[in-house]
Design an enzyme around this catalytic site. Sequence first.
Site, PDB file in Angstrom:
ATOM      1  CG  ASN A  41       4.161  -2.822   7.831  1.00  0.00           C
ATOM      2  OD1 ASN A  41       4.894  -3.343   8.677  1.00  0.00           O
ATOM      3  ND2 ASN A  41       4.436  -2.499   6.534  1.00  0.00           N
ATOM      4  N   GLY A  71       3.463   1.355   2.345  1.00  0.00           N
ATOM      5  CA  GLY A  71       4.723   1.085   2.967  1.00  0.00           C
ATOM      6  C   GLY A  71       5.039   1.811   4.272  1.00  0.00           C
ATOM      7  CB  THR A 118      -2.765  -2.848   9.134  1.00  0.00           C
ATOM      8  OG1 THR A 118      -3.188  -1.737   8.986  1.00  0.00           O
ATOM      9  CG2 THR A 118      -1.543  -3.040   8.477  1.00  0.00           C
ATOM     10  N   GLY A 126       0.868  -1.144   0.068  1.00  0.00           N
ATOM     11  CA  GLY A 126      -0.123  -0.203  -0.049  1.00  0.00           C
ATOM     12  C   GLY A 126       1.026   1.168  -0.078  1.00  0.00           C
ATOM     13  CE1 TYR A 140       0.902   4.800  18.491  1.00  0.00           C
ATOM     14  CE2 TYR A 140       2.682   6.252  19.817  1.00  0.00           C
ATOM     15  CZ  TYR A 140       2.170   5.595  18.594  1.00  0.00           C
ATOM     16  OH  TYR A 140       2.925   5.552  17.130  1.00  0.00           O
ATOM     17  N   GLY A 153      -5.437 -12.567  -0.041  1.00  0.00           N
ATOM     18  CA  GLY A 153      -5.671 -11.966  -1.333  1.00  0.00           C
ATOM     19  C   GLY A 153      -5.310 -10.502  -1.352  1.00  0.00           C
ATOM     20  CG  ASP A 157      -0.698  10.139  14.581  1.00  0.00           C
ATOM     21  OD1 ASP A 157      -1.717  10.500  14.633  1.00  0.00           O
ATOM     22  OD2 ASP A 157       0.036  10.082  15.545  1.00  0.00           O
TER      23      ASP A 157
HETATM   24  P1  FAD Z   1       1.548  -1.127   3.981  1.00  0.00           P
HETATM   25  O1  FAD Z   1       2.472  -0.832   5.217  1.00  0.00           O
HETATM   26  O2  FAD Z   1       2.039  -0.965   2.504  1.00  0.00           O
HETATM   27  O3  FAD Z   1       1.216  -2.640   4.145  1.00  0.00           O
HETATM   28  C1  FAD Z   1       0.892  -2.969   5.307  1.00  0.00           C
HETATM   29  C2  FAD Z   1       0.371  -4.573   5.474  1.00  0.00           C
HETATM   30  O4  FAD Z   1      -1.021  -4.565   4.682  1.00  0.00           O
HETATM   31  C3  FAD Z   1       1.085  -5.604   4.622  1.00  0.00           C
HETATM   32  O5  FAD Z   1       1.104  -6.820   4.736  1.00  0.00           O
HETATM   33  C4  FAD Z   1       0.650  -5.630   3.172  1.00  0.00           C
HETATM   34  O6  FAD Z   1       0.843  -6.602   2.341  1.00  0.00           O
HETATM   35  C5  FAD Z   1      -0.791  -5.189   3.368  1.00  0.00           C
HETATM   36  N1  FAD Z   1      -1.653  -4.630   2.320  1.00  0.00           N
HETATM   37  C6  FAD Z   1      -1.597  -3.463   1.971  1.00  0.00           C
HETATM   38  N2  FAD Z   1      -2.288  -2.934   1.128  1.00  0.00           N
HETATM   39  C7  FAD Z   1      -3.051  -4.144   0.673  1.00  0.00           C
HETATM   40  C8  FAD Z   1      -3.986  -4.378  -0.035  1.00  0.00           C
HETATM   41  N3  FAD Z   1      -4.569  -3.617  -0.819  1.00  0.00           N
HETATM   42  N4  FAD Z   1      -4.482  -5.788  -0.272  1.00  0.00           N
HETATM   43  C9  FAD Z   1      -4.311  -6.821   0.830  1.00  0.00           C
HETATM   44  N5  FAD Z   1      -2.994  -6.543   1.599  1.00  0.00           N
HETATM   45  C10 FAD Z   1      -2.628  -5.394   1.728  1.00  0.00           C
HETATM   46  N6  FAD Z   1      -1.251   2.735  12.273  1.00  0.00           N
HETATM   47  C11 FAD Z   1      -2.691   3.116  12.542  1.00  0.00           C
HETATM   48  O7  FAD Z   1      -3.449   2.508  12.568  1.00  0.00           O
HETATM   49  N7  FAD Z   1      -2.966   4.507  13.291  1.00  0.00           N
HETATM   50  C12 FAD Z   1      -1.859   5.325  13.307  1.00  0.00           C
HETATM   51  O8  FAD Z   1      -1.999   6.666  13.850  1.00  0.00           O
HETATM   52  C13 FAD Z   1      -0.438   5.174  12.860  1.00  0.00           C
HETATM   53  N8  FAD Z   1       0.321   6.009  12.985  1.00  0.00           N
HETATM   54  C14 FAD Z   1       1.625   5.784  12.411  1.00  0.00           C
HETATM   55  C15 FAD Z   1       2.506   6.683  12.213  1.00  0.00           C
HETATM   56  C16 FAD Z   1       3.887   6.425  11.657  1.00  0.00           C
HETATM   57  C17 FAD Z   1       5.032   7.603  11.788  1.00  0.00           C
HETATM   58  C18 FAD Z   1       4.013   5.290  11.289  1.00  0.00           C
HETATM   59  C19 FAD Z   1       5.373   4.843  10.417  1.00  0.00           C
HETATM   60  C20 FAD Z   1       3.068   4.380  11.210  1.00  0.00           C
HETATM   61  C21 FAD Z   1       1.878   4.341  11.490  1.00  0.00           C
HETATM   62  N9  FAD Z   1       0.798   3.594  11.726  1.00  0.00           N
HETATM   63  C22 FAD Z   1      -0.362   3.786  12.359  1.00  0.00           C
HETATM   64  C23 FAD Z   1       0.923   2.274  11.145  1.00  0.00           C
HETATM   65  C24 FAD Z   1       0.738   2.207   9.346  1.00  0.00           C
HETATM   66  O9  FAD Z   1       0.526   3.381   8.954  1.00  0.00           O
HETATM   67  C25 FAD Z   1      -0.417   1.455   9.421  1.00  0.00           C
HETATM   68  O10 FAD Z   1      -0.400   0.080   9.638  1.00  0.00           O
HETATM   69  C26 FAD Z   1      -0.955   1.627   7.885  1.00  0.00           C
HETATM   70  O11 FAD Z   1      -2.349   0.901   7.989  1.00  0.00           O
HETATM   71  C27 FAD Z   1      -0.632   0.681   6.775  1.00  0.00           C
HETATM   72  O12 FAD Z   1      -0.921   1.211   5.613  1.00  0.00           O
HETATM   73  P2  FAD Z   1      -0.254   1.137   4.301  1.00  0.00           P
HETATM   74  O13 FAD Z   1      -1.143   1.526   3.192  1.00  0.00           O
HETATM   75  O14 FAD Z   1       0.933   1.934   4.532  1.00  0.00           O
HETATM   76  O15 FAD Z   1       0.060  -0.537   4.302  1.00  0.00           O
END
Ligand code: FAD
Length: 553
Positions: free
Chosen positions: A142, A140, A218, A138, A475, A273, A205
């Site tokens: 996580n 990146g 997630t 997505g 947190y 998936g 965030d």
């Molecule tokens: P990715 O990091 O790209 O992927 C995460 C996982 O989901 C991987 O396993 C990937 O394979 C899977 N995935 C992604 N897209 C798909 C898709 N379309 N279909 C199937 N699987 C998929 N999280 C929160 O919930 N709340 C917060 O406030 C929060 N704050 C953050 C702040 C910082 C600075 C950081 C670094 C992280 C934070 N996170 C937070 C964690 C992160 O942003 C979340 O987990 C977010 O939901 C990940 O989304 P992404 O699109 O970046 O997924």
Amino acid sequence: MTDVKHMKWWGWGLEGIAFHHENKPGFAPFLKSAVGVDLSLPTEPTSMAFEDLDVPASRASDAFLTALTGIVGATYLTTNDMDRVIHTFGKSIRDLLRVRAGDLARVPDVVIYPADEAEVQDIVDAAVEADAVIIPFGGGSNIVGSLEPLATEERTVISLDLGRLNRVLDIDEGSGLARIQAGAQGPDLEAELTKAGWTIGHFPDSFTHSTVGGWVATRSSGMQSDKYGDIADIAKGLRVVRPGGVLVIRAIPSASTGPSVREMILGSEGRLGVITEVTVQVHRIPANREILAYLYPTWRAGLAAMQAISESDASPSVTRVSDGNETVFSFATSKASKGLSSLVTKGLGVFLKAKGWDTTKMCLSFVGYEGGDELVSRNQKLVASIVKKHGGVSVGKGPGVLYDQKKFDTPYIRDFFLDFGGSADVSETAAPWSKLLPLYTDVIASANRAFDEIGVKGWIMAHMSHSYHSGACLYFTFAFVSTGDAIAQYDVVKTAIQQAFITNGGTVSHHHGVGLEHAPWLEEDISSEGIAMMRGLFDAADPKGTFNPGKVV
Ligand code: FAD
């Protein structure tokens, strides 16, 4: 190449954006006293230059690449080193330490950018046929190790980047339901919704660099979850590409259709998936959005006030209180002439000291209000009386506005800190109200013991946010300057904190997920029967281990 936006390979956010402390006079003294870093001393970036990284060559066969190119076209497939490295990790401290040191055990062999669901289906079917691995990507962002290929993976690994599926497809105005493609990032989808007068109300965030598909995968939670719910509440309908066809979960308000398949996809971290579309509940943009700040004399008083608010008739969008250390950090990262620091150095500090407060231990709280004038005013009155009852004082709108503006900037501090040999990360949990205070106390004690064990001057701070009827999320952010193997030292601290969550009745994660990072504690969290059930689901739904194998369980 594609115009899909990616974060820096070595840190948070886009190239050219970084944290600066020069206009924050409290920051240098804070860092010195918290972790012993002297910002006046010269430093060098700790990351290797990209050219010096030893990136393993792609293992994808020419025949397979030709087959994939036939699906998306040559522009949307790459085996380029930079693209493969960007798609290897998320943004945890473990990820950043490894990528900056060139520790690249296994990187995806090919990155592919499908244009639509039909292309995703063709890629999935080709991968199953060729016995390759697919890791959906997505934003990146996580921080639980849910993207990296397993070091032992010998099959071809495809990073399937959803970045071109980035549109709001449709808004059902009559129901407040928006169909959004899974790769849409927070700011882009919210801008589209705003144009039509709607908001998703989900603002993690990481909002600026994460996607709706990633949020679902997630089980993410955003700061306004008190009003809008977690993504598990917001995501009503789903489309998920699976071998041979699409799993469709229609957007129904609530259903009694056996165990929830929708819930199986939530938190599946790519193991069931590829999510291509999410139908989310959206809301009319509220007439007012305000965040007010309050101070409490102690953490105990602040926590009790948050619980009282959650039990009251008030319906705020945000309830958050920082402990004493996080309050000190907030003051230290405020700009010289504005907000928090000026508030306390001026009359308020004198007033609070006169009331008998130890201002080094006071706790900063934010409460968010959304809605029409009457509702906002009624909620603010209800909260004001609770704040007063718990010995707190209101410090008005100013700090709330600043908090809202700077919350997305905080992640840049970690990259800055890394250049001084520092390691910082977060751990979060949720627990019933009755367990929050003892859990907090034990986590702080456990982290401090871990700092002693590894011989560092460590810092740990916390806040409570995301209130529910029965409890809330805690947190924790921790930091120290490594004196040896930074990852081994991080493991000691992280392990102490996660174990204290479980021992004290908290969950392994409230909203970051499991990935590889939290998997060691999952059995204690959901029981061995729970693990067996989850394994059974993954094995049955994905017998060849095509989808992001090894994550979660
Ligand atoms: P990715 O990091 O790209 O992927 C995460 C996982 O989901 C991987 O396993 C990937 O394979 C899977 N995935 C992604 N897209 C798909 C898709 N379309 N279909 C199937 N699987 C998929 N999280 C929160 O919930 N709340 C917060 O406030 C929060 N704050 C953050 C702040 C910082 C600075 C950081 C670094 C992280 C934070 N996170 C937070 C964690 C992160 O942003 C979340 O987990 C977010 O939901 C990940 O989304 P992404 O699109 O970046 O997924």
